[in-house]
Write an enzyme that holds these catalytic residues in place. Structure first.
Site, short mmCIF file in Angstrom:
data_model
loop_
_atom_site.label_atom_id
_atom_site.label_comp_id
_atom_site.label_asym_id
_atom_site.label_seq_id
_atom_site.Cartn_x
_atom_site.Cartn_y
_atom_site.Cartn_z
N ARG A 243 39.97 30.03 -18.14
CA ARG A 243 39.31 31.17 -17.47
C ARG A 243 40.16 31.67 -16.31
NH1 ARG A 243 35.65 31.16 -13.02
NH2 ARG A 243 34.46 33.11 -12.91
N SER A 255 33.45 35.47 -17.11
CA SER A 255 32.61 34.40 -16.56
C SER A 255 32.51 33.25 -17.54
CB SER A 255 31.21 34.94 -16.25
OG SER A 255 30.53 35.24 -17.47
N SER A 346 20.37 31.03 -22.78
CA SER A 346 19.73 31.06 -21.46
C SER A 346 20.54 30.17 -20.53
CB SER A 346 18.28 30.56 -21.55
OG SER A 346 17.66 30.61 -20.28
N ASN A 347 21.18 30.77 -19.55
CA ASN A 347 22.09 30.04 -18.67
C ASN A 347 21.51 29.99 -17.26
OD1 ASN A 347 24.23 29.02 -17.18
ND2 ASN A 347 25.78 30.26 -18.20
N GLY A 371 23.39 24.39 -18.64
CA GLY A 371 23.29 23.91 -17.27
C GLY A 371 24.56 24.15 -16.49
N HIS A 398 12.33 23.84 -36.46
CA HIS A 398 12.56 22.88 -37.56
C HIS A 398 12.20 23.46 -38.92
CE1 HIS A 398 13.72 19.06 -38.94
NE2 HIS A 398 13.26 18.33 -37.95
N ASP A 402 17.58 22.07 -39.53
CA ASP A 402 17.39 20.62 -39.47
C ASP A 402 18.31 20.02 -38.42
OD1 ASP A 402 15.48 20.66 -41.52
OD2 ASP A 402 17.02 20.53 -43.07
#
Length: 425
Positions: A243, A255, A346-347, A371, A398, A402
């Site tokens: 980066r 980013s 989703s960060n 995270g 599910h 799987d």
């Protein structure tokens, strides 16, 4: 001829729009490209233009109220033009020909005011029944019984009732002189008394259209889709170096989220089963890869979509994602820019969250929770070294994906992130 301005379909899941703000009032001259209102949908707050010129003759609903899709928001025409036939065709009952901001209420006689009850003076408190056992003390039977139970001499208690009568509260608050008198040289132990000084309270906030739909859709997702979760730790040292090198030459700063979008898109290309949707009685495997990124706004969450992310360079993703996120936060995003996702990220790493699990965003089969990157001591070849680690959690439906399928996807994603040069091959 007067024309009705109808509530447009502004998202694929929209059933009604709530008027967030009117920018014009009845009688105003309106151009076709004027913004006459802002409408809050389940995804964003959008601007509505009439696409006709004229005078605003009628406003069908006040600010804060909802209009179903294709319902009449307003009517535009020539000054003084009759528009009642438009309302009648809709089954409306507004019989007023005069322009109004809201439909006039039917003229019915006001109901007679109900007689107001006359306030009655509160009954005077009745003194407790007392029994005078002798000339020295007057006490209620209850006070005498409590004093006897506590072993307190009723004659030693000063009464606060009528004519000095001893009542229940006097017995409850009485401290015997034997306990009040402390031994010489030693202070009597004091029992702290706590008197509440604050006031209880709460604030009720009406649900926005976005928050209402978020609650509905995510509840449906959580309780209809059988979620399971796969967690993996990724070493980000090479990604950090890559980066830095990219940003030295790229006109647009890349980013870590852009890296995750690109790596996820390429991993989805190798594992198309993850890029799928549950459709009730069949599974749809998408051939295109549109990555949605959850963005927090005041009203809740919105998911701008980077379309065909696997076919774009990191700098292209950085430009597009940055533009979409800014549009989402300034309420300028358009419906085609926040619909059609096939996979969502989703960060919360930038908010100092180590790891978390996310609820699947329909119609996707999976969502990736990212995270923060944390320097962590690890053992390599028998030696302790510090590596920058990032934790990923993949939430899977599910019914579609799987455990083995989701695991292989994460392994491929890990390979791309730990060796970013492989994304350029």
């Amino acid at each position: 001829m007067a024309e009705a301005i109808r509530m447009p379909l502004l998202s694929d899941t929209m059933k009604e729009g709530v008027i967030a703000e009117w920018h014009k009032k009845v009688g105003d001259t309106v151009k076709s490209d004027d913004v006459i209102a802002e409408v809050e949908t389940d995804k964003a707050t959008m601007e509505v233009m009439p696409y006709v010129d004229g005078t605003l003759l009628y406003i069908g609903v006040e600010k804060g109220k909802g209009v179903p899709v294709n319902g009449i928001m307003a009517i535009i025409g020539k000054p003084g033009e009759d528009f009642q036939s438009i309302l009648d065709a809709e089954g409306g009952n507004n019989s007023s020909a005069a322009p109004k901001a809201e439909p006039a209420a039917p003229s019915t006689p006001a109901p007679a005011a109900a007689p107001q009850p006359v306030a009655q003076p509160a009954p005077a408190p009745q003194p407790e029944a007392t029994t005078e056992s002798d000339d020295r003390v007057k006490a209620s039977p209850l006070a005498k019984r409590l004093a006897e139970e506590k072993g307190v001499n009723i004659n030693a208690i000063k009464g606060s009732g009528d004519n000095g009568r001893v009542i229940k509260r006097d017995v409850d608050s009485y401290t015997p002189a034997a306990q009040a008198a402390a031994p010489a040289g030693k202070a009597a132990p004091q029992i702290p008394s706590f008197t509440p000084t604050g006031e209880e309270g709460y604030t009720d906030t009406s649900l926005s259209q976005m928050r209402r739909i978020i609650a509905q859709r995510l509840s449906e997702s959580k309780f209809s889709a059988p979620h399971f979760y796969l967690r993996m730790t990724v070493t980000m040292d090479k990604a950090m170096d890559a980066r830095k090198a990219i940003n030295n030459v790229s006109p647009e700063k890349v980013s870590f989220n852009d890296l995750v979008i690109k790596a996820s898109a390429m991993a989805l290309r190798k594992h198309p089963a993850v890029n799928s949707s549950w459709m009730g009685d069949f599974i749809r495997q998408n051939h295109h890869i549109h990555i949605g990124t959850a963005v927090a706004v005041d009203e809740g969450l919105i998911v701008p979509v980077v379309r065909f992310a696997d076919q774009k360079s990191l700098s292209q993703i950085a430009v597009e994602a940055g533009t979409l996120i800014e549009k989402a936060r300034t309420k300028k995003i358009q419906p085609q820019e926040f619909t059609g996702n096939t996979f969502t990220i989703s960060n919360l790493g930038m908010m100092d969250i180590d790891e978390f699990t996310a609820i699947i965003n329909p119609p996707d089969a999976c969502i990736l929770a990212v995270g923060k990157i944390t320097p962590t001591p690890v053992v390599e070849d028998g030696a302790v070294v510090v590596r920058h680690l990032m934790k990923l959690t993949l939430s899977c439906d599910h019914r579609v994906v799987d455990g083995a399928v989701g695991s292989r996807f994460l392994q491929t994603l890990k390979t791309y992130l730990e060796n970013p040069v492989t994304m350029l091959a």
